[in-house]
Design a protein around this motif. Structure first.
Motif, PDB file in Angstrom:
ATOM      1  N   ILE A 241       0.814  -1.215   0.000  1.00  0.00           N
ATOM      2  CA  ILE A 241       0.000   0.000   0.000  1.00  0.00           C
ATOM      3  C   ILE A 241       0.852   1.271   0.000  1.00  0.00           C
ATOM      4  O   ILE A 241       0.448   2.314  -0.520  1.00  0.00           O
ATOM      5  CB  ILE A 241      -0.993  -0.015   1.189  1.00  0.00           C
ATOM      6  CG1 ILE A 241      -2.197   0.892   0.908  1.00  0.00           C
ATOM      7  CG2 ILE A 241      -0.307   0.357   2.486  1.00  0.00           C
ATOM      8  CD1 ILE A 241      -3.140   0.344  -0.109  1.00  0.00           C
ATOM      9  N   GLN A 242       2.071   1.221   0.538  1.00  0.00           N
ATOM     10  CA  GLN A 242       2.922   2.413   0.561  1.00  0.00           C
ATOM     11  C   GLN A 242       3.326   2.851  -0.846  1.00  0.00           C
ATOM     12  O   GLN A 242       3.503   4.049  -1.107  1.00  0.00           O
ATOM     13  CB  GLN A 242       4.165   2.185   1.429  1.00  0.00           C
ATOM     14  CG  GLN A 242       5.127   1.124   0.949  1.00  0.00           C
ATOM     15  CD  GLN A 242       4.838  -0.236   1.564  1.00  0.00           C
ATOM     16  OE1 GLN A 242       3.679  -0.564   1.839  1.00  0.00           O
ATOM     17  NE2 GLN A 242       5.892  -1.011   1.815  1.00  0.00           N
ATOM     18  N   TYR A 243       3.446   1.886  -1.765  1.00  0.00           N
ATOM     19  CA  TYR A 243       3.799   2.237  -3.146  1.00  0.00           C
ATOM     20  C   TYR A 243       2.599   2.837  -3.869  1.00  0.00           C
ATOM     21  O   TYR A 243       2.745   3.728  -4.705  1.00  0.00           O
ATOM     22  CB  TYR A 243       4.325   1.001  -3.879  1.00  0.00           C
ATOM     23  CG  TYR A 243       5.533   0.399  -3.188  1.00  0.00           C
ATOM     24  CD1 TYR A 243       6.733   1.092  -3.127  1.00  0.00           C
ATOM     25  CD2 TYR A 243       5.455  -0.843  -2.554  1.00  0.00           C
ATOM     26  CE1 TYR A 243       7.839   0.561  -2.480  1.00  0.00           C
ATOM     27  CE2 TYR A 243       6.550  -1.381  -1.903  1.00  0.00           C
ATOM     28  CZ  TYR A 243       7.740  -0.680  -1.868  1.00  0.00           C
ATOM     29  OH  TYR A 243       8.829  -1.198  -1.207  1.00  0.00           O
ATOM     30  N   VAL A 244       1.419   2.355  -3.536  1.00  0.00           N
ATOM     31  CA  VAL A 244       0.196   2.949  -4.090  1.00  0.00           C
ATOM     32  C   VAL A 244       0.066   4.388  -3.616  1.00  0.00           C
ATOM     33  O   VAL A 244      -0.240   5.297  -4.396  1.00  0.00           O
ATOM     34  CB  VAL A 244      -1.041   2.132  -3.658  1.00  0.00           C
ATOM     35  CG1 VAL A 244      -2.315   2.764  -4.215  1.00  0.00           C
ATOM     36  CG2 VAL A 244      -0.916   0.685  -4.093  1.00  0.00           C
ATOM     37  N   PHE A 245       0.318   4.606  -2.343  1.00  0.00           N
ATOM     38  CA  PHE A 245       0.222   5.956  -1.773  1.00  0.00           C
ATOM     39  C   PHE A 245       1.206   6.907  -2.442  1.00  0.00           C
ATOM     40  O   PHE A 245       0.866   8.052  -2.760  1.00  0.00           O
ATOM     41  CB  PHE A 245       0.490   5.901  -0.270  1.00  0.00           C
ATOM     42  CG  PHE A 245       0.538   7.248   0.390  1.00  0.00           C
ATOM     43  CD1 PHE A 245      -0.627   7.967   0.604  1.00  0.00           C
ATOM     44  CD2 PHE A 245       1.751   7.807   0.765  1.00  0.00           C
ATOM     45  CE1 PHE A 245      -0.582   9.224   1.205  1.00  0.00           C
ATOM     46  CE2 PHE A 245       1.799   9.063   1.359  1.00  0.00           C
ATOM     47  CZ  PHE A 245       0.633   9.778   1.581  1.00  0.00           C
ATOM     48  N   ALA A 246       2.414   6.421  -2.692  1.00  0.00           N
ATOM     49  CA  ALA A 246       3.462   7.293  -3.217  1.00  0.00           C
ATOM     50  C   ALA A 246       3.302   7.607  -4.696  1.00  0.00           C
ATOM     51  O   ALA A 246       3.642   8.709  -5.135  1.00  0.00           O
ATOM     52  CB  ALA A 246       4.834   6.659  -2.974  1.00  0.00           C
ATOM     53  N   GLU A 247       2.761   6.661  -5.485  1.00  0.00           N
ATOM     54  CA  GLU A 247       2.759   6.872  -6.928  1.00  0.00           C
ATOM     55  C   GLU A 247       1.413   6.661  -7.601  1.00  0.00           C
ATOM     56  O   GLU A 247       1.301   6.799  -8.818  1.00  0.00           O
ATOM     57  CB  GLU A 247       3.798   5.958  -7.598  1.00  0.00           C
ATOM     58  CG  GLU A 247       3.520   4.470  -7.430  1.00  0.00           C
ATOM     59  CD  GLU A 247       4.391   3.616  -8.355  1.00  0.00           C
ATOM     60  OE1 GLU A 247       4.937   4.151  -9.349  1.00  0.00           O
ATOM     61  OE2 GLU A 247       4.492   2.410  -8.092  1.00  0.00           O
TER      62      GLU A 247
END
Length: 249
Positions: free
Chosen positions: A135-141
């Motif tokens: 989920i952190q990669y979804v949030f970032a990009e």
């Protein structure tokens, strides 16, 4: 010793490259130094299974988003075979090629949620969705709310979403401001140095308490139950990461 990859600059395209790099371990290909994951995956999997009651029973549909190529998706595939579940893996073609095949396994290449075939066939039919350390990669990009909304739309009644291993920069700061966190930092560095902790500053791209709690609020406002759950402290980053569980009543 310098790491072979920059773990702070990962995204969907970079993970595709890592999947093709034969010089990397399975842990490194999914974005972790070996020291963080070696011999820890059975503990991670046990903690996840304990929290997902919808994995119980037989003949269910399980979706894992961004499974990568470590032992975790293989363990999930084994559990699904044992319980006669269908398991869907959505990831890049490069990552999916590194996962096991089987009659109960369906591989769907693509960057979720940009996978129309999945939604055409499985909207309202999925019992469990897992996105572990994703989920952190979804949030970032990407678009976090679209990711969440479309995932909730896939669930059948009683279905669950597990956003696991969520890095929370505010939780990390709380830990490294504590006596336990200072001792952990000093043991790791082998020095008497204090960890650097700065509150009240802009940190673009980082998830924090406001993001985590907003995710709960969004799910709840759309008719779903949602909770933040602690990780077991024997997990690699259980002192600074947490899990989010969403359930359709």
């Amino acid at each position: 010793m310098a790491e072979k990859i920059d773990f702070d600059k990962l995204n969907f395209e970079k993970f595709r490259e890592l999947a093709l790099n034969d010089d990397l371990s399975a842990h490194e290909k999914v974005g972790f130094p070996n020291s963080y994951r070696e011999d820890k995956e059975p503990l991670i999997f046990a903690d996840m299974v304990k929290k997902l009651t919808s994995l119980e029973g037989k003949g269910k549909t399980i979706l894992e988003i961004g499974p990568g190529c470590s032992r975790l998706p293989a363990m999930l595939a084994d559990l699904c075979q044992e319980r006669q579940h269908e398991v869907l893996f959505v990831d890049s073609t490069e990552m999916l090629a590194l996962l096991p095949d089987g009659p109960h396994i369906k591989k769907i290449p693509g960057r979720y949620p940009q996978v129309p075939s999945l939604f055409e066939s499985y909207t309202g039919k999925v019992d469990v969705i897992i996105a572990y350390s994703v989920i952190q990669y979804v949030f970032a990009e990407g678009n976090l709310w679209d990711f969440m909304d479309q995932s909730m739309n896939l669930l059948r009644d009683g279905g669950e979403i597990f956003f696991g291993d969520v890095p929370n920069i505010t939780m990390r700061k709380r830990f490294f401001s504590s006596a336990a966190g200072i001792a952990c930092h000093q043991a790791y560095t082998g020095t008497d140095q204090l960890p650097t902790v700065v509150f009240n500053q802009l940190e673009p791209g980082q998830m924090d308490d406001t993001v985590v709690l907003s995710m709960l609020a969004r799910a709840r406002s759309q008719g779903f139950h949602a909770w933040v759950l602690p990780q077991s402290l024997d997990l690699p980053m259980g002192n600074r990461r947490e899990d989010i569980l969403i359930r359709k009543p």
